[in-house]
Structures are given as C-alpha cells and as structure tokens.
Design an enzyme around this catalytic site. Structure first.
Site, mmCIF file in Angstrom:
data_model
loop_
_atom_site.group_PDB
_atom_site.id
_atom_site.type_symbol
_atom_site.label_atom_id
_atom_site.label_comp_id
_atom_site.label_asym_id
_atom_site.label_seq_id
_atom_site.Cartn_x
_atom_site.Cartn_y
_atom_site.Cartn_z
ATOM 1 N N LEU A 45 0.887 -1.164 0.000
ATOM 2 C CA LEU A 45 0.000 0.000 0.000
ATOM 3 C C LEU A 45 0.921 1.208 0.000
ATOM 4 O O LEU A 45 1.997 1.175 0.602
ATOM 5 C CB LEU A 45 -0.890 0.008 1.244
ATOM 6 C CG LEU A 45 -1.948 -1.100 1.344
ATOM 7 C CD1 LEU A 45 -2.688 -1.016 2.672
ATOM 8 C CD2 LEU A 45 -2.933 -1.027 0.189
ATOM 9 N N ASP A 46 0.478 2.292 -0.630
ATOM 10 C CA ASP A 46 1.322 3.500 -0.691
ATOM 11 C C ASP A 46 1.563 4.060 0.712
ATOM 12 O O ASP A 46 0.783 3.799 1.632
ATOM 13 C CB ASP A 46 0.643 4.584 -1.532
ATOM 14 C CG ASP A 46 0.518 4.179 -2.988
ATOM 15 O OD1 ASP A 46 1.247 3.275 -3.419
ATOM 16 O OD2 ASP A 46 -0.326 4.776 -3.681
ATOM 17 N N LEU A 47 2.592 4.908 0.809
ATOM 18 C CA LEU A 47 2.940 5.563 2.074
ATOM 19 C C LEU A 47 1.710 6.221 2.724
ATOM 20 O O LEU A 47 1.488 6.109 3.925
ATOM 21 C CB LEU A 47 4.011 6.624 1.772
ATOM 22 C CG LEU A 47 4.616 7.390 2.925
ATOM 23 C CD1 LEU A 47 5.460 6.474 3.803
ATOM 24 C CD2 LEU A 47 5.468 8.556 2.426
#
Ligand code: URA
Length: 239
Positions: A104-106
C-alpha cells in the site's frame, strides 16, 4: 511439515542466535520429547514433539499471519531508512522472517496482511487469480455515473493494456465524493492513476478487503491482530 533441526527450531523461535542456542543445548538446558538433548543437529517433527528450555515449553509457529490496519506514513517494506515500516507495528511475533503481502502507498491506510508464508503470499498476489481488492476513497471532484461506466469498461492509465474492469460504487457525490472501488489487479498506484485519468484526484485511500478477508473494524490505524484459523483457511482456499 517434516523434520527440523533442534538448533534451527530454537533460533526460529528467537530463543537466541544459532551459536547461543548451541551453547544452551550443550549445557543440557534443552529437553526434546521429555529427555535432555545435547545434540544441536537432532532432528524431530515439531508437530509431534515438545521442546522445553529451562523447563519452559517453546511452542513452534511454522507460519504466522497478521492483519494490520496500516496507518499513513509507513512503508510496506521490511526495512527502510526514512520511514517506519509496517513490520514496526507488529510488536508480538515469534518469527523474524515476516513480510507484507503486496504494497500500500505511504499515504494509504487499511488492510495489510503480514506473514512469513511465502507460498500463500505468492498465490494471493498472482495476477492470474484476480483476487478482488476493495478500497474506500475520498475524491476531489464529483464522481458520476459516466465514471462508473468508464471504470467498468477498463481505462487507459498509460500502460500497454487498459485496466481490467473495476467496480466503482458512489457513496456520496459532491465536491468531495466518497466512493468504494474494487480492482482485480494491482498496478503501481493503480487507483490514484485511474482517478487522475478522469481528473479527479484521490485525497484519501483505505483498503477495506482483500478477497474474503475484511479489515476488522475494531482495529485502529497502527493496530493489528493475528488472523483466525477460519480466515487463514479461506485465504488458502482462494490461493
Ligand atoms: N492503488 C493506489 O493508488 N495506491 C494504493 O496504495 C493501493 C492501490
């Protein structure tokens, strides 16, 4: 699961490094199946055999499975020199070979599976399996029925191929819209790129399910729990 060496068993369970556990074994502090064992390369079946160190039972966890509600601001990796990683949130675990299943993105929150079961992770991530992943998102702009149809057809996000049909559900259409979106693949920044393609940027993104596994609503961002036997079983069936 087959036989395992005594020193590996104890090191896997974080009793110590290989050389530390060898010392314990030589010192006669380790019992296998009720008998002191001074042989570090003794092999046994961990599912059938009790191992004690200083008379304390050391149970074996071949695999561990956790559900993390990933908070914003940490990376889906096992190490990083700028940000905390998702593993920093898993404080109670036996195995040191854990990793996140996918990314998952930051700035994305939500359901992330953490395990050391490489085979299961591989199955879940395999593009051929089309495991659905559902997200909730806040979108900058009014999401319309025309967008729903576009997402269902597949769209150009600058890849060789169009995206696979995705299911977009409008929860609230307003200057800032709320949507639920299900995708069956996992291209880099896929959801953000799909909304960029219609000029309505993603403001917030949270994954709420992956296949039959839903994010436990009791978990606040940064909290985690082990998966139940039932959850592990249906992940295995989908894999
Ligand atoms: N799509 C994105 O754009 N980001 C994520 O973190 C997951 C899916």
């Amino acid at each position: 699961m087959g036989l395992i060496r005594l020193d590996k068993y104890l090191a896997d369970m974080q009793i110590g490094t290989r050389s530390e556990v060898k010392k314990l074994i030589r010192a006669g502090k380790v019992q296998v199946g009720g008998h002191v064992c001074k042989n570090a390369d003794e092999k046994f079946d961990p599912e059938q055999t009790e191992v004690m160190v200083d008379h304390v039972l050391v149970g074996y966890a071949a695999y561990e499975y956790f559900m993390l509600n990933k908070p914003k601001g940490c990376v889906s990796a096992t190490e990083d020199n700028r940000y905390p990683t998702v593993l920093d949130y898993i404080s109670q675990h036996k195995r040191k070979d854990l990793f996140p299943v996918g990314r998952l993105d930051l700035d994305t929150e939500g359901l992330l599976l953490i395990t050391n079961d490489g085979a299961l992770a591989h199955e879940l991530l395999s593009p051929a399996k089309h495991i659905p992943k559902t997200y909730e998102a806040k979108i900058d702009g009014i999401v319309t029925q025309a967008d729903v149809e576009l997402f269902a057809q597949g769209m150009d996000i600058g890849e060789k191929k169009f995206t696979k049909p995705a299911k977009l559900v409008i929860l609230k259409a307003n200057v800032i819209s709320h949507v639920q979106i299900t995708i069956y693949e996992g291209k880099f920044h896929q959801i953000k790129r799909m909304f960029e393609a219609i000029d309505k940027p993603v403001l917030e993104l949270k994954r709420i399910s992956m296949g039959a596994l839903a994010l436990d609503e009791q978990l606040e961002p940064g909290e985690y729990r082990p998966l139940t036997e039932e959850e592990i079983e249906y992940l295995r069936q989908r894999g």
